[in-house]
Design a protein around this motif. Structure first.
Motif, PDB file in Angstrom:
ATOM      1  N   TYR A  21       0.839  -1.200   0.000  1.00 30.85           N
ATOM      2  CA  TYR A  21       0.000   0.000   0.000  1.00 30.85           C
ATOM      3  C   TYR A  21       0.875   1.252   0.000  1.00 30.85           C
ATOM      4  N   HIS A  22       0.319   2.312  -0.602  1.00 35.42           N
ATOM      5  CA  HIS A  22       0.921   3.627  -0.352  1.00 35.42           C
ATOM      6  C   HIS A  22       0.763   3.947   1.131  1.00 35.42           C
ATOM      7  N   LEU A  23       1.736   4.626   1.679  1.00 34.90           N
ATOM      8  CA  LEU A  23       1.628   4.992   3.085  1.00 34.90           C
ATOM      9  C   LEU A  23       0.413   5.892   3.321  1.00 34.90           C
ATOM     10  N   VAL A  24       0.154   6.794   2.376  1.00 38.46           N
ATOM     11  CA  VAL A  24      -0.996   7.703   2.531  1.00 38.46           C
ATOM     12  C   VAL A  24      -2.315   6.956   2.454  1.00 38.46           C
ATOM     13  N   CYS A  25      -2.320   5.768   1.800  1.00 42.18           N
ATOM     14  CA  CYS A  25      -3.567   4.995   1.692  1.00 42.18           C
ATOM     15  C   CYS A  25      -3.842   4.169   2.941  1.00 42.18           C
ATOM     16  N   THR A  26      -2.877   4.087   3.856  1.00 43.37           N
ATOM     17  CA  THR A  26      -3.070   3.309   5.087  1.00 43.37           C
ATOM     18  C   THR A  26      -3.585   4.173   6.229  1.00 43.37           C
ATOM     19  N   SER A  27      -3.653   5.512   6.015  1.00 46.30           N
ATOM     20  CA  SER A  27      -4.086   6.457   7.062  1.00 46.30           C
ATOM     21  C   SER A  27      -3.130   6.471   8.246  1.00 46.30           C
ATOM     22  N   LEU A  28      -1.886   6.018   8.015  1.00 45.02           N
ATOM     23  CA  LEU A  28      -0.862   6.069   9.060  1.00 45.02           C
ATOM     24  C   LEU A  28       0.105   7.205   8.758  1.00 45.02           C
ATOM     25  N   SER A  29       0.646   7.766   9.831  1.00 45.22           N
ATOM     26  CA  SER A  29       1.666   8.789   9.670  1.00 45.22           C
ATOM     27  C   SER A  29       3.035   8.152   9.755  1.00 45.22           C
ATOM     28  N   GLU A  30       4.035   8.968   9.449  1.00 44.85           N
ATOM     29  CA  GLU A  30       5.402   8.455   9.553  1.00 44.85           C
ATOM     30  C   GLU A  30       5.761   8.139  10.992  1.00 44.85           C
ATOM     31  N   GLU A  31       5.189   8.888  11.942  1.00 47.37           N
ATOM     32  CA  GLU A  31       5.435   8.587  13.366  1.00 47.37           C
ATOM     33  C   GLU A  31       4.854   7.226  13.721  1.00 47.37           C
ATOM     34  N   ASP A  32       3.649   6.913  13.181  1.00 48.35           N
ATOM     35  CA  ASP A  32       3.062   5.583  13.441  1.00 48.35           C
ATOM     36  C   ASP A  32       3.931   4.492  12.851  1.00 48.35           C
ATOM     37  N   LEU A  33       4.480   4.760  11.668  1.00 47.02           N
ATOM     38  CA  LEU A  33       5.347   3.768  11.022  1.00 47.02           C
ATOM     39  C   LEU A  33       6.597   3.537  11.840  1.00 47.02           C
ATOM     40  N   GLY A  34       7.166   4.632  12.369  1.00 51.60           N
ATOM     41  CA  GLY A  34       8.355   4.488  13.210  1.00 51.60           C
ATOM     42  C   GLY A  34       8.048   3.752  14.500  1.00 51.60           C
ATOM     43  N   LEU A  35       6.839   3.960  15.046  1.00 50.46           N
ATOM     44  CA  LEU A  35       6.460   3.278  16.283  1.00 50.46           C
ATOM     45  C   LEU A  35       6.329   1.781  16.062  1.00 50.46           C
ATOM     46  N   LEU A  36       5.765   1.371  14.906  1.00 56.01           N
ATOM     47  CA  LEU A  36       5.646  -0.065  14.587  1.00 56.01           C
ATOM     48  C   LEU A  36       7.012  -0.705  14.446  1.00 56.01           C
ATOM     49  N   ALA A  37       7.922   0.054  13.822  1.00 56.19           N
ATOM     50  CA  ALA A  37       9.272  -0.480  13.654  1.00 56.19           C
ATOM     51  C   ALA A  37       9.976  -0.593  14.978  1.00 56.19           C
ATOM     52  N   GLN A  38       9.735   0.407  15.848  1.00 60.38           N
ATOM     53  CA  GLN A  38      10.374   0.395  17.164  1.00 60.38           C
ATOM     54  C   GLN A  38       9.889  -0.784  17.995  1.00 60.38           C
TER      55      GLN A  38
END
Length: 323
Positions: A27-44
């Motif tokens: 998915y495009h990141l914008v199509c997931t309704s997640l922000s870059e901070e949310d993405l970093g939190l999942l990775a963390q």
């Protein structure tokens, strides 16, 4: 290059992408309704992201559709993760913020209710003041009408008093222009003026005769007038009629050839009100607004022009009508 599972558009290398940990959809990141901070939190937290379809299937499998259960499951799953405390703190902070917002909303509602009540009370007070103001305006209108009526009554009473006062002066005349001399006998001067206009004045017909006290504010070149009251009205009227017949009367007609010749006037005695009215009427005559003005039996008459109706002047309103 594959397309986005949600929007179907191509996935470019320059665009941020995210793949589902369950179905491997990209998915495009914008199509997931997640922000870059949310993405970093999942990775963390080393967690896999699931798309909305897979998350729906997972909830159906767990028979868990309520937000509370989702949060509890998230807390439970996060507790099993390597960093459960961080997610718990996030959830706790989120709940605290929600609670704070609810408290603020409650306070705002209380404040709004207070101001609504205050505005309502102020509106009632304004309505009460408007009502009181309207009553005062009505009372003022009543007072104005009463005052107008009282003024009309006072004017009528003043006119009646003036008529009665003038009636009391019907036996009295004024003689203007007779020079004053030391040791003069005023009654004798009256008889002398009577002879000049063609009548003999019997001293016994005179009630009293005197010269008005000199007025320092008056014209020094004009002697003070002589006031004569006869015992009968007919005697006063006879004296006035004789003066009208004579028309021109001067000091030389009294035999005073050693003095400058000046005119002598004989008029009926007027009240202070009628003197003022007569003075105003003469001013209008000088302005050309009245053609004729004369006195008869203590009354003031005027004619606006030749042939117009005779007007009796009794008050300032009659004077104003000529202006």
């Amino acid at each position: 290059m594959p397309g986005c599972t949600k929007c179907g558009k191509r996935l470019l290398e320059s665009q941020k992408q995210l793949s589902c940990g369950r179905c491997s959809g990209v998915y495009h990141l914008v199509c997931t309704s997640l922000s870059e901070e949310d993405l970093g939190l999942l990775a963390q937290q080393q967690q896999h992201w699931q798309c909305s379809n897979c998350a729906t299937v997972a909830r159906a499998t767990r028979n868990d559709d309520t937000p509370v259960r989702n949060i509890s499951a998230l807390v439970h799953s996060s507790s099993a993760s390597s960093q459960p405390d961080a997610l718990s703190e996030m959830v706790k902070e989120l709940l605290d913020r929600v609670k704070s917002l609810q408290n603020n909303q409650c306070e705002l509602q209380k404040s709004l209710s207070f101001w609504e009540q205050t505005v309502s009370e102020q509106a009632k007070q304004i309505e009460s003041l408007n009502s009181a103001t309207n009553k005062l305006c009505d009372q003022m209108s009543d007072f104005s009408r009463q005052i107008f009526g009282h003024k009309a009554s006072v004017t009528e009473l003043e006119n009646r008093v003036n008529i009665l006062e003038q009636e009391s002066l019907k036996n009295t005349i004024e003689i203007h222009g007779v020079p004053a001399k030391d040791g003069e006998v005023v009654s004798a001067l009256v008889s002398q003026v009577g002879l000049a206009i063609g009548i003999k004045v019997d001293q016994q017909l005179i009630d009293y005769a005197y010269r008005v006290r000199y007025n320092p504010a008056g014209d020094a070149s004009r002697p003070p007038p002589i006031i004569v009251r006869f015992l009968r009205y007919t005697n006063a009227e006879e004296f006035l009629d004789a003066r009208r017949v004579k028309r021109n009367l001067y000091t030389k007609d009294l035999g005073w050839n050693d003095l400058p010749s000046r005119p002598i006037y004989v008029n009926c005695r007027l009240t202070s009100t009628n003197r003022e009215l007569f003075s105003k009427a003469r001013e209008l005559k000088r302005q050309g607004k009245i053609k004729f003005i004369w006195l008869r039996n203590g009354k003031i008459y005027a004619r606006e022009r030749e042939g117009s109706e005779r007007v009796l002047i009794r008050s300032m309103c009659d004077i104003e009508n000529f202006k």
